[in-house]
Write a protein that holds these residues in place. Structure first.
Motif, PDB file in Angstrom:
ATOM      1  N   ILE A  18       0.820  -1.205   0.000  1.00 37.78           N
ATOM      2  CA  ILE A  18       0.000   0.000   0.000  1.00 37.78           C
ATOM      3  C   ILE A  18       0.862   1.266   0.000  1.00 37.78           C
ATOM      4  N   ILE A  19       1.859   1.299   0.872  1.00 34.35           N
ATOM      5  CA  ILE A  19       2.667   2.509   1.024  1.00 34.35           C
ATOM      6  C   ILE A  19       3.456   2.793  -0.253  1.00 34.35           C
ATOM      7  N   LEU A  20       4.032   1.755  -0.842  1.00 30.29           N
ATOM      8  CA  LEU A  20       4.768   1.961  -2.096  1.00 30.29           C
ATOM      9  C   LEU A  20       3.844   2.479  -3.186  1.00 30.29           C
ATOM     10  N   ALA A  21       2.641   1.933  -3.264  1.00 34.89           N
ATOM     11  CA  ALA A  21       1.683   2.384  -4.271  1.00 34.89           C
ATOM     12  C   ALA A  21       1.353   3.859  -4.093  1.00 34.89           C
ATOM     13  N   SER A  22       1.118   4.272  -2.852  1.00 34.79           N
ATOM     14  CA  SER A  22       0.779   5.679  -2.618  1.00 34.79           C
ATOM     15  C   SER A  22       1.977   6.587  -2.862  1.00 34.79           C
ATOM     16  N   ASP A  23       3.179   6.095  -2.555  1.00 40.27           N
ATOM     17  CA  ASP A  23       4.389   6.877  -2.840  1.00 40.27           C
ATOM     18  C   ASP A  23       4.533   7.123  -4.344  1.00 40.27           C
ATOM     19  N   ILE A  24       4.315   6.073  -5.128  1.00 39.70           N
ATOM     20  CA  ILE A  24       4.428   6.210  -6.583  1.00 39.70           C
ATOM     21  C   ILE A  24       3.358   7.142  -7.123  1.00 39.70           C
ATOM     22  N   LEU A  25       2.124   7.001  -6.636  1.00 34.88           N
ATOM     23  CA  LEU A  25       1.053   7.901  -7.074  1.00 34.88           C
ATOM     24  C   LEU A  25       1.416   9.343  -6.776  1.00 34.88           C
ATOM     25  N   GLY A  26       1.967   9.583  -5.589  1.00 33.70           N
ATOM     26  CA  GLY A  26       2.381  10.939  -5.240  1.00 33.70           C
ATOM     27  C   GLY A  26       3.469  11.468  -6.148  1.00 33.70           C
ATOM     28  N   GLU A  27       4.464  10.625  -6.442  1.00 32.75           N
ATOM     29  CA  GLU A  27       5.556  11.040  -7.325  1.00 32.75           C
ATOM     30  C   GLU A  27       5.050  11.324  -8.736  1.00 32.75           C
ATOM     31  N   SER A  50      -4.833  -3.231   9.205  1.00 32.41           N
ATOM     32  CA  SER A  50      -5.172  -2.261   8.166  1.00 32.41           C
ATOM     33  C   SER A  50      -4.008  -1.318   7.869  1.00 32.41           C
ATOM     34  N   VAL A  51      -3.871  -1.000   6.602  1.00 31.69           N
ATOM     35  CA  VAL A  51      -2.935   0.030   6.150  1.00 31.69           C
ATOM     36  C   VAL A  51      -3.736   1.009   5.297  1.00 31.69           C
ATOM     37  N   VAL A  52      -3.584   2.285   5.605  1.00 25.39           N
ATOM     38  CA  VAL A  52      -4.364   3.315   4.921  1.00 25.39           C
ATOM     39  C   VAL A  52      -3.445   4.433   4.467  1.00 25.39           C
ATOM     40  N   SER A  53      -3.553   4.819   3.200  1.00 25.70           N
ATOM     41  CA  SER A  53      -2.802   5.959   2.679  1.00 25.70           C
ATOM     42  C   SER A  53      -3.765   6.987   2.098  1.00 25.70           C
ATOM     43  N   HIS A  54      -3.654   8.216   2.592  1.00 26.46           N
ATOM     44  CA  HIS A  54      -4.395   9.339   2.039  1.00 26.46           C
ATOM     45  C   HIS A  54      -3.474  10.030   1.032  1.00 26.46           C
ATOM     46  N   VAL A  55      -3.940  10.204  -0.197  1.00 24.57           N
ATOM     47  CA  VAL A  55      -3.174  10.928  -1.211  1.00 24.57           C
ATOM     48  C   VAL A  55      -4.074  12.019  -1.780  1.00 24.57           C
ATOM     49  N   ILE A 146       2.921 -12.321  -6.911  1.00 26.66           N
ATOM     50  CA  ILE A 146       1.782 -11.673  -6.263  1.00 26.66           C
ATOM     51  C   ILE A 146       2.135 -10.285  -5.746  1.00 26.66           C
ATOM     52  N   ARG A 147       3.433 -10.036  -5.549  1.00 28.40           N
ATOM     53  CA  ARG A 147       3.869  -8.732  -5.018  1.00 28.40           C
ATOM     54  C   ARG A 147       3.687  -7.603  -6.021  1.00 28.40           C
ATOM     55  N   THR A 148       3.343  -7.932  -7.269  1.00 30.11           N
ATOM     56  CA  THR A 148       3.089  -6.890  -8.268  1.00 30.11           C
ATOM     57  C   THR A 148       1.663  -6.344  -8.185  1.00 30.11           C
ATOM     58  N   LEU A 149       0.885  -6.838  -7.231  1.00 32.15           N
ATOM     59  CA  LEU A 149      -0.508  -6.393  -7.095  1.00 32.15           C
ATOM     60  C   LEU A 149      -0.615  -4.877  -7.008  1.00 32.15           C
ATOM     61  N   ASN A 150       0.261  -4.247  -6.211  1.00 30.51           N
ATOM     62  CA  ASN A 150       0.144  -2.804  -6.016  1.00 30.51           C
ATOM     63  C   ASN A 150       0.336  -2.029  -7.319  1.00 30.51           C
ATOM     64  N   ILE A 151       1.271  -2.466  -8.140  1.00 32.37           N
ATOM     65  CA  ILE A 151       1.508  -1.771  -9.409  1.00 32.37           C
ATOM     66  C   ILE A 151       0.380  -2.056 -10.392  1.00 32.37           C
ATOM     67  N   LEU A 152      -0.169  -3.263 -10.338  1.00 27.70           N
ATOM     68  CA  LEU A 152      -1.317  -3.595 -11.185  1.00 27.70           C
ATOM     69  C   LEU A 152      -2.511  -2.713 -10.838  1.00 27.70           C
ATOM     70  N   MET A 153      -2.751  -2.507  -9.552  1.00 28.38           N
ATOM     71  CA  MET A 153      -3.868  -1.659  -9.131  1.00 28.38           C
ATOM     72  C   MET A 153      -3.644  -0.202  -9.543  1.00 28.38           C
ATOM     73  N   LEU A 154      -2.389   0.248  -9.489  1.00 26.89           N
ATOM     74  CA  LEU A 154      -2.080   1.597  -9.974  1.00 26.89           C
ATOM     75  C   LEU A 154      -2.347   1.709 -11.472  1.00 26.89           C
ATOM     76  N   GLY A 155      -2.006   0.655 -12.200  1.00 17.55           N
ATOM     77  CA  GLY A 155      -2.289   0.654 -13.632  1.00 17.55           C
ATOM     78  C   GLY A 155      -3.770   0.845 -13.906  1.00 17.55           C
ATOM     79  N   MET A 176      11.479   1.141  -9.238  1.00 15.22           N
ATOM     80  CA  MET A 176      11.699  -0.292  -9.158  1.00 15.22           C
ATOM     81  C   MET A 176      13.154  -0.678  -9.446  1.00 15.22           C
ATOM     82  N   PRO A 177      13.718  -1.581  -8.644  1.00 15.23           N
ATOM     83  CA  PRO A 177      15.052  -2.109  -8.949  1.00 15.23           C
ATOM     84  C   PRO A 177      15.039  -2.799 -10.310  1.00 15.23           C
ATOM     85  N   PRO A 178      16.150  -2.757 -11.038  1.00 13.29           N
ATOM     86  CA  PRO A 178      16.195  -3.334 -12.392  1.00 13.29           C
ATOM     87  C   PRO A 178      15.725  -4.787 -12.477  1.00 13.29           C
ATOM     88  N   LYS A 179      16.022  -5.588 -11.455  1.00  9.23           N
ATOM     89  CA  LYS A 179      15.698  -7.016 -11.539  1.00  9.23           C
ATOM     90  C   LYS A 179      14.197  -7.312 -11.474  1.00  9.23           C
TER      91      LYS A 179
END
Length: 200
Positions: A18-27, A50-55, A146-155, A176-179
């Protein structure tokens, strides 16, 4: 095209990114020339809490917290969290929900029942009819991680905001790291494909 105001609430449970997704949205929004304020509530995240991010995105933003009833886009990585945060949606706001259940302890112990999709939708309809379930977790598994869920949801929600695709792609590439960049780029593209399946 400019964003008059977009208050985005990203919710889920610990470990879903969640936090990474909101960070990317902010950037992404900053790179597009907007003012952005965000704040996160993590709490018992490491234990599945629960994890909650307000953007908040606009030409000028004064406070990082979104008021109850002001959320334009509710992006839920888990279904029960969507139901819990329904009061924050503005009237006729939009809810995008990952069709995935992470039952709380009360359900595991048998003291309560996890709501059905219909029950979750009925709760959300108290605020809006713009409710979209997405099989995000299943799609992320199909991609191989499964860890790509956050980026998929951003898409998925990238199609809702008037920000150029190139800015999204650039911010994801820088984060994202190159690998793991390639699989996350594919997850973002998959999310955008899923958004075309409905009339947003």
């Amino acid at each position: 095209m400019t964003i008059k105001k977009q208050d985005v609430l990203i919710i889920g449970v610990g470990g879903q990114g969640i936090i990474l997704a909101s960070d990317i949205l902010g950037e992404v929004a900053i790179a597009a020339g907007y003012d952005v304020k965000k704040t996160d509530t993590i709490g018992m995240a490491q234990r599945g809490g629960s994890v909650v991010s307000h953007v908040r995105i606009a030409s000028h933003v004064w406070s990082p917290l979104i008021k109850e009833g002001d959320v334009d886009i509710l992006l839920a990585f888990e279904k029960l969290e969507a139901a819990r945060w329904t009061p924050y949606l503005k009237s006729d706001g939009l809810a995008v929900i990952n069709n995935h259940a992470i039952p709380p302890l009360s359900v595991s112990l048998g003291t309560s029942q996890y709501p059905t999709n219909q029950e979750v939708a009925n709760i959300l309809r108290q605020r809006t009819d713009k409710i979209y379930f997405i099989d995000g977790t299943d799609k992320a598994k199909e991609l191989g991680d499964i860890r790509t869920l956050n980026i998929l949801m951003l898409g998925y929600i990238s199609s809702l905001l008037p920000i150029k695709l190139e800015i999204w792609q650039d911010c994801i590439s820088k984060t994202m790291p190159p690998k793991i960049l390639d699989i996350n780029v594919r997850a973002f593209e998959q999310g955008r494909k899923e958004s075309t399946r409905v009339n947003l």
